[in-house]
Design an enzyme around this catalytic site. Structure first.
Site: not given
Length: 157
Positions: A63, A116, A128
């Site tokens: 990510c 994240h 993402h």
């Protein structure tokens, strides 16, 4: 006559000081808008590329490697590499003030800290590198998991 002349000079000085301030937001917005379009377009070209932990492109991403790679390739700026430190980099942006191209951060591990990262696309969607999907995807922040775990946004452009 002298009082009138002094007032004119004071007015001209005031205008000279205020004009650059008034012009700056429009110029800044135009540059940011152009960069955010470039970020969005380039990020979407990465859709479907595989998620691999600790990688930052060009063919696989985690990510924060994804956000790092997209920002670097589209703006030339280098941001920190991990999601936790990226979540503190740039200007803080609340959920309601997000703009296209802002980085978005989530506490997905349940420990209350950023774990994240993604890139906001507008309309409560973000792109993402998803470990659960195994690839770069677009997800909603409108409700559910990402709504509940949202921490903050950061403006780096």
């Amino acid at each position: 006559m002298k009082i009138f002349k002094n007032k004119i000079i004071a007015l001209l000085l005031l205008v000279a000081l205020v004009m650059p301030i008034l012009a700056t937001p429009t110029q800044t917005y135009a540059a940011s808008s152009s960069k955010s379009t470039k970020i969005e377009s380039f990020a979407k070209k990465q859709l479907g590329k595989r998620y691999v932990w600790a990688t930052q492109g060009p063919s696989t991403f985690d990510c924060s490697g994804f956000t790092y790679y997209v920002v670097k390739k589209t703006t030339g700026k280098t941001i920190p590499r991990g999601s936790t430190v990226q979540g503190k980099h740039g200007k803080y942006v609340s959920r309601k003030n997000l703009k296209k191209g802002d980085l978005v951060f989530f506490a997905t591990t349940g420990k209350g800290r950023v774990s994240h990262a993604g890139i906001y696309l507008g309309n409560k969607k973000f792109i993402h590198a998803s470990s659960s999907k195994g690839k770069v995807v677009i997800s909603s922040m409108a409700s559910g998991h990402y709504y509940k775990t949202f921490v903050n946004g950061r403006r780096v452009i």
